[in-house]
Structure formats: structure tokens, C-alpha cells
Design an enzyme around this catalytic site. Structure first.
Site, PDB file in Angstrom:
ATOM      1  N   PRO A  95       0.728  -1.272   0.123  1.00  0.00           N
ATOM      2  CA  PRO A  95      -0.037   0.127  -0.040  1.00  0.00           C
ATOM      3  C   PRO A  95       0.859   1.375   0.060  1.00  0.00           C
ATOM      4  O   PRO A  95       0.428   2.281  -0.544  1.00  0.00           O
ATOM      5  CB  PRO A  95      -0.844  -0.066   1.539  1.00  0.00           C
ATOM      6  CG  PRO A  95      -0.679  -1.477   1.805  1.00  0.00           C
ATOM      7  CD  PRO A  95       0.740  -2.099   1.188  1.00  0.00           C
ATOM      8  N   GLU A 122      -0.083  -8.068   8.614  1.00  0.00           N
ATOM      9  CA  GLU A 122      -0.038  -6.593   8.660  1.00  0.00           C
ATOM     10  C   GLU A 122       1.221  -6.132   7.778  1.00  0.00           C
ATOM     11  O   GLU A 122       1.114  -4.950   7.236  1.00  0.00           O
ATOM     12  CB  GLU A 122       0.388  -6.231  10.120  1.00  0.00           C
ATOM     13  CG  GLU A 122      -0.934  -6.477  11.008  1.00  0.00           C
ATOM     14  CD  GLU A 122      -2.137  -6.194  10.504  1.00  0.00           C
ATOM     15  OE1 GLU A 122      -3.276  -7.184  10.550  1.00  0.00           O
ATOM     16  OE2 GLU A 122      -2.481  -5.172   9.844  1.00  0.00           O
ATOM     17  N   ARG A 160       1.698  -8.676 -21.077  1.00  0.00           N
ATOM     18  CA  ARG A 160       1.324  -8.346 -22.231  1.00  0.00           C
ATOM     19  C   ARG A 160       2.404  -7.479 -23.132  1.00  0.00           C
ATOM     20  O   ARG A 160       1.843  -7.446 -24.426  1.00  0.00           O
ATOM     21  CB  ARG A 160      -0.006  -7.659 -22.322  1.00  0.00           C
ATOM     22  CG  ARG A 160      -1.085  -8.471 -21.343  1.00  0.00           C
ATOM     23  CD  ARG A 160      -2.396  -7.409 -21.008  1.00  0.00           C
ATOM     24  NE  ARG A 160      -2.823  -6.889 -22.320  1.00  0.00           N
ATOM     25  CZ  ARG A 160      -3.733  -7.284 -23.059  1.00  0.00           C
ATOM     26  NH1 ARG A 160      -3.979  -8.587 -22.936  1.00  0.00           N
ATOM     27  NH2 ARG A 160      -4.244  -6.756 -24.395  1.00  0.00           N
ATOM     28  N   ASP A 175      -2.024  -2.008 -31.095  1.00  0.00           N
ATOM     29  CA  ASP A 175      -2.260  -0.722 -31.190  1.00  0.00           C
ATOM     30  C   ASP A 175      -3.196  -0.104 -30.426  1.00  0.00           C
ATOM     31  O   ASP A 175      -3.219   1.048 -30.218  1.00  0.00           O
ATOM     32  CB  ASP A 175      -2.440  -0.434 -32.718  1.00  0.00           C
ATOM     33  CG  ASP A 175      -1.202  -1.169 -33.410  1.00  0.00           C
ATOM     34  OD1 ASP A 175      -1.401  -1.013 -34.708  1.00  0.00           O
ATOM     35  OD2 ASP A 175      -0.412  -1.375 -32.768  1.00  0.00           O
TER      36      ASP A 175
HETATM   37  C1  LIG Z   1      -4.560   3.228   2.655  1.00  0.00           C
HETATM   38  C2  LIG Z   1      -4.791   1.843   2.315  1.00  0.00           C
HETATM   39  C3  LIG Z   1      -4.217   1.706   0.772  1.00  0.00           C
HETATM   40  C4  LIG Z   1      -6.151   1.578   2.141  1.00  0.00           C
HETATM   41  C5  LIG Z   1      -4.022   0.817   2.984  1.00  0.00           C
HETATM   42  C6  LIG Z   1      -3.532   1.420   4.201  1.00  0.00           C
HETATM   43  C7  LIG Z   1      -3.029   0.255   5.261  1.00  0.00           C
HETATM   44  C8  LIG Z   1      -2.885  -1.032   4.888  1.00  0.00           C
HETATM   45  C9  LIG Z   1      -3.481  -1.337   3.827  1.00  0.00           C
HETATM   46  C10 LIG Z   1      -3.827  -2.789   3.299  1.00  0.00           C
HETATM   47  O1  LIG Z   1      -4.221  -3.327   2.495  1.00  0.00           O
HETATM   48  N1  LIG Z   1      -2.864  -3.599   4.089  1.00  0.00           N
HETATM   49  C11 LIG Z   1      -2.775  -4.953   3.967  1.00  0.00           C
HETATM   50  C12 LIG Z   1      -1.901  -5.579   2.836  1.00  0.00           C
HETATM   51  N2  LIG Z   1      -2.230  -4.761   1.459  1.00  0.00           N
HETATM   52  C13 LIG Z   1      -1.440  -4.755   0.431  1.00  0.00           C
HETATM   53  O2  LIG Z   1      -0.565  -5.621   0.097  1.00  0.00           O
HETATM   54  C14 LIG Z   1      -2.071  -4.077  -0.730  1.00  0.00           C
HETATM   55  C15 LIG Z   1      -3.270  -3.184  -0.435  1.00  0.00           C
HETATM   56  C16 LIG Z   1      -3.520  -2.271  -1.382  1.00  0.00           C
HETATM   57  C17 LIG Z   1      -3.033  -2.269  -2.745  1.00  0.00           C
HETATM   58  C18 LIG Z   1      -1.837  -2.926  -3.052  1.00  0.00           C
HETATM   59  N3  LIG Z   1      -0.864  -2.997  -3.958  1.00  0.00           N
HETATM   60  O3  LIG Z   1       0.014  -3.858  -3.540  1.00  0.00           O
HETATM   61  C19 LIG Z   1      -0.084  -4.426  -2.665  1.00  0.00           C
HETATM   62  C20 LIG Z   1      -1.268  -3.858  -1.869  1.00  0.00           C
HETATM   63  C21 LIG Z   1      -0.538  -5.274   3.152  1.00  0.00           C
HETATM   64  C22 LIG Z   1      -0.060  -6.695   3.901  1.00  0.00           C
HETATM   65  C23 LIG Z   1      -0.841  -7.530   3.708  1.00  0.00           C
HETATM   66  C24 LIG Z   1      -1.728  -7.201   2.659  1.00  0.00           C
HETATM   67  C25 LIG Z   1      -4.079  -0.568   2.656  1.00  0.00           C
END
Ligand SMILES: CC(C)(C)c1cccc(C(=O)NCC2(NC(=O)c3cccc4nocc34)CCCC2)c1
Length: 258
Positions: A95, A122, A160, A175
Site C-alpha cells: 500500500p 499486517e 502483455r 495498437d
Molecule cells: C490506505 C490503504 C491503501 C487503504 C491501506 C493502508 C494500510 C494498509 C492497507 C492494506 O491493505 N494492508 C494489507 C496488505 N495490503 C496490500 O498488500 C495492498 C493493498 C492495496 C494495494 C496494494 N498493492 O500492492 C499491495 C497492496 C499489506 C500486507 C498484507 C496485505 C491498505
């Protein structure tokens, strides 16, 4: 970028390796794997644990809810992933990452390969990120259960763009997202029957007049982008709209208010 013969290799470091089947077993990406253009490997940190319970997570220092992924199993899993592809870029899907864009996907497709780390619980111990990760990428602002689906999205977007994966290199498909329609939303698509629920296909599409059809599609793409995603249109404007594009967009906007 790899030469035509060697596959573009992606290694996914994940506690749920079977999730990679979403890429390897279906559609265009499955075909790319089958004909050796794309290689998707998985490495499971649990295989690098040394305790009887094969522990990959632990309680957070400082207290608080949930668990944190331990450094050691991840570091060993990443080391194993790198061994197979030393020049690969190591990306933590997170995130906190930079937003994934088409431009970023194009840049990654030019790399010799990727090692993707998917978080669970987490997240991962920060010391792992400092030591092992080149960059962090996010697919959007919503709470997810893990980084695997984001990793699969990234693999799909990058695959892709690997030369030959879409088969017909100079294809309309290629394209339709680059060149004239780059950074624009799609125009409406139609196929048989010509009338459905009393709704007919726009006659221009049946006219066989390819120039008129091209203009209609460009007008629809510009108009829909203006309507739904003005931010994308701004990006396009920054690169300059042609006289024809500006005229088509003005026509579309005028028709909206009439
Ligand atoms: C502000 C906001 C974005 C809503 C937010 C704040 C704090 C935590 C989380 C959250 O989702 N934590 C959980 C995890 N998330 C992701 O890995 C993840 C989530 C979203 C897009 C992603 N693109 O790649 C990996 C992504 C991280 C560890 C296990 C899953 C989300």
C-alpha cells in the site's frame, strides 16, 4: 528485455504459491507460458523456516493487533528467488508503493525479469525491505488481504508487453492501447446481433467506411475519457491533441449539452 529465445522470468515469493495458477493456467498469459515467452516461478518462505512449526510470522514489537512476517524466512526465500534471476528487479507489492501505471509496466517489461514479494498479515519487517527490495508498487487505495492479487495484476500487465506475447505484434490489440488511442478509454464495442433488445448497433460501424469508423471510434474514446477520466485526458492534452482530435472532442461535448 530478453532476447526472443529466453523467457521473461517472474518469481513470486508468496505463502500461497497456488495463486500463481491464475496467470499460468488461463488465457494470453497461459499461452505465453506454454510457448516459452513467460516463466512464472513461485518460492514459499515457509520452505525456508527452521522451526518445527514452520513459523513465518510473529507478534509486532510495540504491541498492537495482527502479526508481522519474519525477516529470516523472507530473506532466504528472496535469496533463492534472486539466485534464479540475479539481474531481476525486486518489487514489494505494498500500500506504500508507487501507483502502478502503464508506463511503469512498460518500463518493467524492458527489465531482465522480476522478483515479486507478496505480503500477508499486517506486512513485513521493515528491515527486510531496507535490505532486499528495489522498489514498492501499489495497485490502488483499498485494503486487501495480501499482495498476491496485486502481484498477479502486475504480471498480467507486464506480460502483455513482452514482444511476441500478444502474438500478432502489429495487431490492432497492441495498437488499440498505444499510438492513436494511447491513454484513452476504449470506444464502445459491438458484435452480432445487429439489434438486441430493440437497440441497434451504431450504423457507422456497419458502413464499411473505415475512415468514418476510425473517426467515430476516436471521437468516442476522446469523449468517454473526457467524461469519465479527465485526468487521463489531461495527460493526453499535455502531449498535445491533434486538430482532428480537438475537433472530434468539441463535437462530442457539443452533442452532450444539446
Ligand atoms: C490506505 C490503504 C491503501 C487503504 C491501506 C493502508 C494500510 C494498509 C492497507 C492494506 O491493505 N494492508 C494489507 C496488505 N495490503 C496490500 O498488500 C495492498 C493493498 C492495496 C494495494 C496494494 N498493492 O500492492 C499491495 C497492496 C499489506 C500486507 C498484507 C496485505 C491498505
Amino acid at each position: 528485455m530478453t532476447t526472443d529465445s529466453t523467457p521473461y522470468t517472474v518469481t513470486l515469493v508468496t505463502l500461497f504459491p497456488e495463486m500463481a495458477r491464475a496467470i499460468t493456467d488461463f488465457g494470453v498469459t497461459r499461452r505465453a507460458v506454454d510457448n516459452g515467452q513467460l516463466q512464472v516461478e513461485t518460492v514459499n518462505p515457509r520452505d525456508f523456516t527452521e522451526d518445527r512449526h514452520r513459523t513465518v510470522d510473529d507478534r509486532p514489537f510495540g504491541g498492537g493487533p495482527g502479526m508481522v512476517m519474519k525477516v529470516d524466512p523472507l530473506a532466504k526465500a528472496l535469496q533463492s528467488a534472486r539466485a534464479a534471476n540475479p539481474a531481476a528487479t525486486v518489487i514489494y507489492l505494498s500500500p506504500q508503493g508507487q501507483p502502478l501505471t502503464q508506463a511503469k509496466a512498460e518500463a518493467l517489461a524492458k527489465q531482465p525479469g522480476l522478483v515479486l514479494l507478496a505480503g500477508r498479515y499486517e506486512g513485513v519487517d521493515e528491515r527486510l525491505l531496507d535490505a532486499e527490495v528495489d522498489e514498492q508498487i501499489s495497485i490502488g487505495d483499498y485494503v486487501l488481504s495480501g499482495g498476491e492479487l496485486p502481484a498477479l495484476v502486475l504480471i498480467d500487465a507486464v506480460s502483455r508487453l513482452i514482444p511476441g506475447v500478444l502474438g500478432h505484434q502489429d495487431s490492432a490489440e497492441q495498437d488499440s492501447f498505444s499510438g492513436e488511442f494511447e491513454n484513452l478509454l476504449d470506444c464502445p464495442h459491438y458484435t452480432r446481433p445487429e439489434v438486441y433488445n430493440g437497440q441497434a448497433v451504431p450504423p457507422v460501424l456497419l458502413s464499411g467506411n473505415h475512415e468514418l469508423i476510425r473517426r467515430w471510434r476516436l471521437k468516442q474514446a476522446l469523449g468517454r475519457t473526457w467524461q469519465q477520466r479527465p485526468d487521463l485526458l489531461e495527460r493526453r492534452r499535455a502531449r498535445g491533441l491533434s486538430k482532428e482530435e480537438q475537433q472530434l472532442l468539441d463535437e462530442y461535448i457539443a452533442e452532450q449539452s444539446s
